[in-house]
Design a protein around this motif. Sequence first.
Motif, PDB file in Angstrom:
ATOM      1  N   MET A   1       0.845  -1.175   0.000  1.00 28.95           N
ATOM      2  CA  MET A   1       0.000   0.000   0.000  1.00 28.95           C
ATOM      3  C   MET A   1       0.893   1.242   0.000  1.00 28.95           C
ATOM      4  N   PRO A   2       0.655   2.193  -0.908  1.00 28.86           N
ATOM      5  CA  PRO A   2       1.471   3.406  -0.952  1.00 28.86           C
ATOM      6  C   PRO A   2       1.344   4.207   0.341  1.00 28.86           C
ATOM      7  N   ARG A   3       2.404   4.904   0.686  1.00 30.76           N
ATOM      8  CA  ARG A   3       2.413   5.740   1.885  1.00 30.76           C
ATOM      9  C   ARG A   3       1.803   7.102   1.580  1.00 30.76           C
ATOM     10  N   VAL A   4       1.224   7.703   2.581  1.00 30.34           N
ATOM     11  CA  VAL A   4       0.726   9.066   2.459  1.00 30.34           C
ATOM     12  C   VAL A   4       1.468   9.893   3.495  1.00 30.34           C
ATOM     13  N   ARG A   5       2.087  10.961   3.043  1.00 28.44           N
ATOM     14  CA  ARG A   5       2.843  11.828   3.942  1.00 28.44           C
ATOM     15  C   ARG A   5       2.480  13.268   3.627  1.00 28.44           C
ATOM     16  N   LYS A   6       2.074  13.983   4.648  1.00 30.08           N
ATOM     17  CA  LYS A   6       1.662  15.385   4.509  1.00 30.08           C
ATOM     18  C   LYS A   6       0.603  15.523   3.412  1.00 30.08           C
ATOM     19  N   GLY A   7      -0.320  14.551   3.402  1.00 26.15           N
ATOM     20  CA  GLY A   7      -1.416  14.610   2.458  1.00 26.15           C
ATOM     21  C   GLY A   7      -1.064  14.225   1.032  1.00 26.15           C
ATOM     22  N   GLU A   8       0.192  13.825   0.796  1.00 23.31           N
ATOM     23  CA  GLU A   8       0.635  13.484  -0.548  1.00 23.31           C
ATOM     24  C   GLU A   8       1.036  12.012  -0.606  1.00 23.31           C
ATOM     25  N   GLN A   9       0.577  11.325  -1.631  1.00 29.08           N
ATOM     26  CA  GLN A   9       0.911   9.908  -1.777  1.00 29.08           C
ATOM     27  C   GLN A   9       2.363   9.771  -2.227  1.00 29.08           C
ATOM     28  N   LYS A  10       3.114   8.956  -1.510  1.00 30.04           N
ATOM     29  CA  LYS A  10       4.529   8.720  -1.810  1.00 30.04           C
ATOM     30  C   LYS A  10       4.707   7.289  -2.288  1.00 30.04           C
ATOM     31  N   ALA A  11       5.807   7.062  -2.972  1.00 29.15           N
ATOM     32  CA  ALA A  11       6.138   5.706  -3.410  1.00 29.15           C
ATOM     33  C   ALA A  11       6.345   4.829  -2.185  1.00 29.15           C
ATOM     34  N   TYR A  12       5.927   3.563  -2.283  1.00 29.23           N
ATOM     35  CA  TYR A  12       6.070   2.665  -1.146  1.00 29.23           C
ATOM     36  C   TYR A  12       7.540   2.435  -0.822  1.00 29.23           C
ATOM     37  N   TYR A  13       8.327   2.223  -1.869  1.00 33.73           N
ATOM     38  CA  TYR A  13       9.760   2.029  -1.653  1.00 33.73           C
ATOM     39  C   TYR A  13      10.514   3.252  -2.134  1.00 33.73           C
ATOM     40  N   SER A  14      11.083   3.943  -1.202  1.00 31.91           N
ATOM     41  CA  SER A  14      11.950   5.078  -1.500  1.00 31.91           C
ATOM     42  C   SER A  14      13.138   4.964  -0.562  1.00 31.91           C
ATOM     43  N   LEU A  15      14.139   5.755  -0.823  1.00 31.92           N
ATOM     44  CA  LEU A  15      15.320   5.699   0.031  1.00 31.92           C
ATOM     45  C   LEU A  15      14.956   5.937   1.489  1.00 31.92           C
ATOM     46  N   SER A  16      14.084   6.894   1.741  1.00 31.28           N
ATOM     47  CA  SER A  16      13.724   7.197   3.125  1.00 31.28           C
ATOM     48  C   SER A  16      12.873   6.088   3.744  1.00 31.28           C
ATOM     49  N   SER A  17      11.990   5.467   2.957  1.00 34.80           N
ATOM     50  CA  SER A  17      11.150   4.414   3.543  1.00 34.80           C
ATOM     51  C   SER A  17      11.967   3.166   3.835  1.00 34.80           C
ATOM     52  N   ILE A  18      12.926   2.844   2.963  1.00 30.27           N
ATOM     53  CA  ILE A  18      13.783   1.677   3.210  1.00 30.27           C
ATOM     54  C   ILE A  18      14.638   1.932   4.446  1.00 30.27           C
ATOM     55  N   GLY A  19      15.194   3.144   4.556  1.00 34.40           N
ATOM     56  CA  GLY A  19      15.999   3.491   5.727  1.00 34.40           C
ATOM     57  C   GLY A  19      15.180   3.444   7.008  1.00 34.40           C
ATOM     58  N   ALA A  20      13.946   3.928   6.940  1.00 32.99           N
ATOM     59  CA  ALA A  20      13.079   3.918   8.124  1.00 32.99           C
ATOM     60  C   ALA A  20      12.758   2.481   8.532  1.00 32.99           C
ATOM     61  N   ARG A  21      12.507   1.629   7.560  1.00 36.29           N
ATOM     62  CA  ARG A  21      12.219   0.224   7.867  1.00 36.29           C
ATOM     63  C   ARG A  21      13.457  -0.472   8.445  1.00 36.29           C
ATOM     64  N   PHE A  22      14.625  -0.158   7.899  1.00 39.74           N
ATOM     65  CA  PHE A  22      15.865  -0.730   8.412  1.00 39.74           C
ATOM     66  C   PHE A  22      16.076  -0.297   9.860  1.00 39.74           C
ATOM     67  N   ASN A  23      15.908   0.995  10.121  1.00 43.64           N
ATOM     68  CA  ASN A  23      16.081   1.504  11.487  1.00 43.64           C
ATOM     69  C   ASN A  23      15.087   0.877  12.453  1.00 43.64           C
ATOM     70  N   ALA A  24      13.851   0.685  12.009  1.00 50.13           N
ATOM     71  CA  ALA A  24      12.844   0.060  12.866  1.00 50.13           C
ATOM     72  C   ALA A  24      13.222  -1.389  13.164  1.00 50.13           C
ATOM     73  N   ALA A  25      13.749  -2.092  12.167  1.00 53.67           N
ATOM     74  CA  ALA A  25      14.152  -3.485  12.372  1.00 53.67           C
ATOM     75  C   ALA A  25      15.327  -3.574  13.346  1.00 53.67           C
ATOM     76  N   ILE A  26      16.286  -2.666  13.240  1.00 58.70           N
ATOM     77  CA  ILE A  26      17.430  -2.622  14.159  1.00 58.70           C
ATOM     78  C   ILE A  26      16.937  -2.393  15.584  1.00 58.70           C
ATOM     79  N   LYS A  27      16.010  -1.467  15.730  1.00 59.03           N
ATOM     80  CA  LYS A  27      15.470  -1.156  17.053  1.00 59.03           C
ATOM     81  C   LYS A  27      14.722  -2.357  17.639  1.00 59.03           C
ATOM     82  N   ARG A  28      13.882  -2.999  16.813  1.00 58.33           N
ATOM     83  CA  ARG A  28      13.131  -4.176  17.279  1.00 58.33           C
ATOM     84  C   ARG A  28      14.065  -5.319  17.655  1.00 58.33           C
ATOM     85  N   ALA A  29      15.178  -5.442  16.929  1.00 61.34           N
ATOM     86  CA  ALA A  29      16.128  -6.519  17.214  1.00 61.34           C
ATOM     87  C   ALA A  29      16.930  -6.249  18.487  1.00 61.34           C
TER      88      ALA A  29
END
Length: 94
Positions: A1-29
Amino acid sequence: MPRVRKGEQKAYYSLSSIGARFNAAIKRAGIRRRNPYHTRHTFACWLLSAGANPSFIASQMGHENAQMVYEVYGAWIEELNGEQVLMLNDKLAL
């Protein structure tokens, strides 16, 4: 599902979304914060510890030859000398 940020639809996979997911995984681990580039060093160290050939490791990491592996990870290779002697003695039945 595409992301919505500040009312604008963003690509699901972008550099920032991949980085955010990586950081979340590091934190969860529950492991120390690192960036994705650091995982290359973990990869190389794990392969060396498992006894992989440094030339194979270099090719997997995109290096032209194993020289970089020897220079950067040489200490890991030396630490495995005892295991290598045991393996060779076992294989040669000495």
